[in-house]
Design a protein around this motif. Structure first.
Motif, mmCIF file in Angstrom:
data_model
loop_
_atom_site.group_PDB
_atom_site.id
_atom_site.type_symbol
_atom_site.label_atom_id
_atom_site.label_comp_id
_atom_site.label_asym_id
_atom_site.label_seq_id
_atom_site.Cartn_x
_atom_site.Cartn_y
_atom_site.Cartn_z
ATOM 1 N N ARG A 1 -18.305 15.980 -11.696
ATOM 2 C CA ARG A 1 -18.276 14.508 -11.718
ATOM 3 C C ARG A 1 -19.634 13.948 -11.307
ATOM 4 O O ARG A 1 -20.124 13.001 -11.904
ATOM 5 N N LEU A 2 -20.205 14.542 -10.253
ATOM 6 C CA LEU A 2 -21.505 14.050 -9.775
ATOM 7 C C LEU A 2 -22.587 14.301 -10.827
ATOM 8 O O LEU A 2 -23.391 13.408 -11.125
ATOM 9 N N ALA A 3 -22.582 15.491 -11.411
ATOM 10 C CA ALA A 3 -23.607 15.826 -12.400
ATOM 11 C C ALA A 3 -23.527 14.891 -13.603
ATOM 12 O O ALA A 3 -24.545 14.460 -14.144
ATOM 13 N N SER B 1 -13.955 7.429 -6.053
ATOM 14 C CA SER B 1 -14.269 8.550 -5.169
ATOM 15 C C SER B 1 -14.033 8.154 -3.714
ATOM 16 O O SER B 1 -14.454 7.087 -3.274
ATOM 17 N N ALA B 2 -13.362 9.025 -2.961
ATOM 18 C CA ALA B 2 -13.086 8.732 -1.550
ATOM 19 C C ALA B 2 -14.330 8.887 -0.689
ATOM 20 O O ALA B 2 -14.368 8.417 0.444
ATOM 21 N N ARG B 3 -15.330 9.565 -1.243
ATOM 22 C CA ARG B 3 -16.565 9.778 -0.483
ATOM 23 C C ARG B 3 -17.718 9.108 -1.220
ATOM 24 O O ARG B 3 -17.998 9.445 -2.377
ATOM 25 N N HIS B 4 -18.374 8.160 -0.543
ATOM 26 C CA HIS B 4 -19.490 7.451 -1.176
ATOM 27 C C HIS B 4 -20.806 8.178 -0.915
ATOM 28 O O HIS B 4 -21.675 8.220 -1.771
ATOM 29 N N TRP C 1 -11.676 13.575 -4.016
ATOM 30 C CA TRP C 1 -12.985 14.020 -3.530
ATOM 31 C C TRP C 1 -13.927 14.221 -4.700
ATOM 32 O O TRP C 1 -13.493 14.621 -5.775
ATOM 33 N N PRO C 2 -15.201 13.950 -4.506
ATOM 34 C CA PRO C 2 -16.145 14.179 -5.600
ATOM 35 C C PRO C 2 -16.305 15.684 -5.840
ATOM 36 O O PRO C 2 -16.167 16.470 -4.917
#
Ligand SMILES: [Zn+2]
Ligand SMILES: [Zn+2]
Length: 312
Positions: free
Chosen positions: A305-307, A269-272, A300-301
């Motif tokens: 993906r996050l869930a 992911s480009a964003r941590h 990008w997230p």
């Protein structure tokens, strides 16, 4: 030169061994900026620091810090986006200016860190010596800086064949001594010329100390805090197979790298700092590069993906 080890297994995680001259070089580049950070506290009480030193130091910190976080880490190690050639070379040079080694060495160590995170084979886990308090104290020192003196180098042929095959990166690596010198001396030149009609030697020394040595020492320790503090402390909103944690107070000074739990849960992911309110200046800059047309295929997230990675 490091002595060449004959590898019984070409796929072994370690490569050639680090010789004594290499360790001395690491000692100089790790030790002197660190002594400068300590000395700076004394100096601050003595003669103070000029605002010019702080401006030059801040600019150098932002450029070199993001060279590491956006360049070395998110682009070259994890391929979280694609960069056009000038941006790629610019990020490689900016990262080299942080004096954390060339990009191949850095990325090889870091890919190995992700493969073995907090297991045997991880180059810098604070859990290396056990879970008791004395073992963790020793592990913290190891994960923070001790590992940089380890003579067991990471096998670059195994971990970074893609970077070794990149002629631009080879060229930047060959220029490493000159880039390091530039990183140290540019602040002195800017400080010496700033404002005065003539060369000001005192201002040059002051800028060299603050924006050169102290800035490098600070960035070293912030980078290493991700390896030490973020694998020992922090919150764990996402599932990862290691001890990586999110440490909010390190986020503004680490370019968003201390959202390390999400990073291990979703390394490309480009964003941590993917959750609302999480400061991640590296992701902001990648977004800007994308807008400018310099970066593309940014990972990008997204909500799914996050869930899927949320801790239960
Ligand atoms: Zn980690
Ligand atoms: Zn990583």
């Amino acid at each position: 030169m490091a002595e060449q080890a004959v590898l019984a297994d070409p796929n072994a995680p370690w490569g050639e061994r680090m010789g004594t001259p290499d360790r001395v070089i690491v000692g100089i580049f790790v030790g002197i900026p660190f002594v400068a950070v300590i000395a700076s506290i004394v100096v601050l009480w003595g003669w103070g620091v000029t605002w010019r030193d702080l401006v030059i130091g801040a600019v150098m910190y932002v450029v070199t810090g993001h060279g590491i976080t956006i360049g070395y880490h998110r682009l070259f190690t994890h391929k979280s986006f694609k960069a056009n050639r000038p941006l790629k070379i610019g990020l490689a040079v900016a990262g080299t200016m942080a004096i954390e080694g060339d990009v191949m060495t850095w990325a090889a160590d870091h890919r190995r860190h992700h493969q073995y995170s907090d297991q045997p084979g991880d180059p810098h886990s604070p859990w290396r010596f056990g879970r008791s308090v004395p073992a963790l104290v020793k592990g913290m020192v190891w994960a923070h800086v001790g590992w940089t003196f380890n003579n067991e180098k990471t096998n670059q042929q195994r971990y970074v064949p893609d970077l070794l095959a990149d002629r631009d990166l080879q060229r930047v690596a060959a220029w490493q001594p000159a880039i390091v010198l530039f990183s140290l001396l540019a602040p002195a030149v800017v400080g010496g010329l700033w404002g005065a009609g003539a060369w000001d030697g005192g201002a040059a020394w002051s800028a060299f100390f603050w924006a050169g040595l102290v800035r490098i020492g600070l960035l070293h320790h912030v980078t290493w805090s991700i390896n030490s503090i973020c694998h020992l402390a922090g919150s764990h909103p996402f599932r990862s197979r290691d001890r990586s944690g999110n440490v909010w107070w390190l986020a503004p000074i680490s370019g968003g790298e201390s959202w390390h739990n999400l990073h291990h849960a979703d390394p490309t992911s480009a964003r941590h700092g993917a959750l609302r309110g999480q400061i991640d200046s590296s992701a902001r800059l990648i977004w800007l590069f994308e807008r400018l047309g310099w970066a593309h295929d940014v990972r990008w997230p997204n909500e799914q993906r996050l869930a899927a990675r949320k801790a239960t």
